[in-house]
Design a protein around this motif. Sequence first.
Motif, short mmCIF file in Angstrom:
data_model
loop_
_atom_site.label_atom_id
_atom_site.label_comp_id
_atom_site.label_asym_id
_atom_site.label_seq_id
_atom_site.Cartn_x
_atom_site.Cartn_y
_atom_site.Cartn_z
N VAL A 145 -85.13 -44.15 62.90
CA VAL A 145 -84.60 -44.04 64.26
C VAL A 145 -84.64 -45.43 64.88
N GLU A 146 -83.58 -45.85 65.47
CA GLU A 146 -83.56 -47.15 66.14
C GLU A 146 -84.02 -46.95 67.58
N GLY A 147 -85.09 -47.65 67.93
CA GLY A 147 -85.75 -47.46 69.22
C GLY A 147 -85.05 -48.15 70.36
N ASN A 148 -85.77 -48.27 71.49
CA ASN A 148 -85.15 -48.86 72.68
C ASN A 148 -85.25 -50.38 72.70
N ASN A 149 -85.93 -50.96 71.70
CA ASN A 149 -86.01 -52.42 71.54
C ASN A 149 -86.55 -53.15 72.77
N GLU A 192 -89.67 -45.61 63.76
CA GLU A 192 -88.92 -45.96 64.96
C GLU A 192 -88.87 -47.48 65.03
N VAL A 193 -87.71 -48.05 64.80
CA VAL A 193 -87.56 -49.50 64.69
C VAL A 193 -87.46 -50.14 66.07
N PRO A 216 -94.93 -44.61 69.57
CA PRO A 216 -93.49 -44.33 69.62
C PRO A 216 -93.07 -43.81 71.00
N ARG A 217 -92.00 -44.33 71.50
CA ARG A 217 -91.53 -43.92 72.83
C ARG A 217 -90.28 -43.05 72.74
N VAL A 218 -89.34 -43.45 71.90
CA VAL A 218 -88.11 -42.68 71.75
C VAL A 218 -88.41 -41.35 71.06
N LEU A 219 -89.21 -41.38 70.00
CA LEU A 219 -89.55 -40.15 69.29
C LEU A 219 -90.43 -39.24 70.14
N THR A 278 -80.46 -39.96 64.80
CA THR A 278 -80.91 -40.04 66.19
C THR A 278 -82.34 -39.49 66.28
N ALA A 279 -83.01 -39.82 67.35
CA ALA A 279 -84.36 -39.31 67.56
C ALA A 279 -84.35 -37.79 67.65
#
Length: 448
Positions: free
Chosen positions: A181-185, A156-157, A37-40, A14-15
């Motif tokens: 980390v899988e991002g918000n796509n 962050e993908v 990067p937005r989630v991180l 997770t982030a």
Amino acid sequence: MNSYQEEYKRKLVTADEAVKVVKSGDWVAYSHFAMTPRVLDKALAARKNELFDVKVRGVCSVHPLQVALADPEQQHFIYNSGFFSGVERKLQDEGMAFHIPGLYVESPTNIRSGQNAPDVAMIVTTPMDERGFFNFSVSCSYERALCEMARTVIVEVNEKAPRCLGGFQESIHISEVDYIVEGNNEPLIEIPTHQPTEVDKKIAALIVEEIEDGACLQLGIGGLPNTIGKMLAESDLKDLGVHSEMLCNAFVELYEAGKITGARKTIDRFKMVYTFALGDARLYEFVHNNPACAIYPVDYTNNVNVIAQNDRQIAINNAIEIDLYGQVCSESVGTRQISGTGGQFDFTYGAFRSRGGKAFICLSSTKKVKDRTVSRIVPMITPGGIVTVPRTVVQYVVTEYGKVNLKGKTTWQRAEMLISIAHPDFREELIKQAEKMKIWTRTNKRLS
């Protein structure tokens, strides 16, 4: 399941878990432009009370920076940017962002020499491919250098990010990644095309008449480059090439109109060379897996020796103001940082060194400051203003009143030429100032 997929599962966190690697005193590097990067960023900001003196480095983020917004007093995070976006400019005005001066082309060298090496790199990428590679998508700039020098690499993908073919250094292998980390796509943010003004159209027309068949183009963002793109798309020109730090919407229109082939380029023939793309969904769709495009790190695209290898290289850049000596300020209004040096110096210098190349600095003759109209051609750069391109490097300067070539000209010739393309309302005062500065002679023309 192949070994890469197994490794992916082992490194997937997770982030919140990933950002635990950041320690007080660390330098953290974000990827750039639409790939911030937005989630991180959000997860790192949430650790505010646990960390002190963490320096975060970005470039032209088009997203709000949570690490800055969460800590306006900068007790925990200090946000820094190599080129201000509108978002970062507003943060600066509130005392929450600082600028990193430098030539864009030198960034990878500075990082690899240890001058700007990060402790942690947080890089947005495409999903991993079948061979274990994550693509840096529309921002290649110096992401590879950041990953090479960082103690820890986190990707962050974003499944919506287009895959941009190289070139080189456009991707990183899973074996070099510490955490995934899988991002918000979410789709990449779109930058609207500015509608051209009548002044833009006049300036564009003056530049377009200087462009020949087989010319190689560098364009930036904004109304003027897109106006130039439309005019070129409607012209009889053919076999245009592209070697530009930025790929913008205008290039898509030119390519689809059949004007861009790259057939006459000296290097990277048939390829549209760039180091980042920023525009709308149409542009992002265009670059995805497109073999007509080649993304490179900035120490290739902006290397003046590389730029100069393409014949008839055309560089078109904007300015905030220019003084009567020919000094160009394109990044600040007084001490207020607006953007950055970026690659303007690189392309202005490189295009002139190209055989048949031309470098244009463009600006409207006036601008509005509250309820006043002021001249952009000034006796001297506004105190505190940054000289982005020195007078020794400037070639063409263009306003809606004409274009002048300053190369090889004396100080009194430069003053006369620049005043000739200033707004008529300001010419007499500029002449008086030039006389006081002793760069006006009795042989100069009186300009009406």
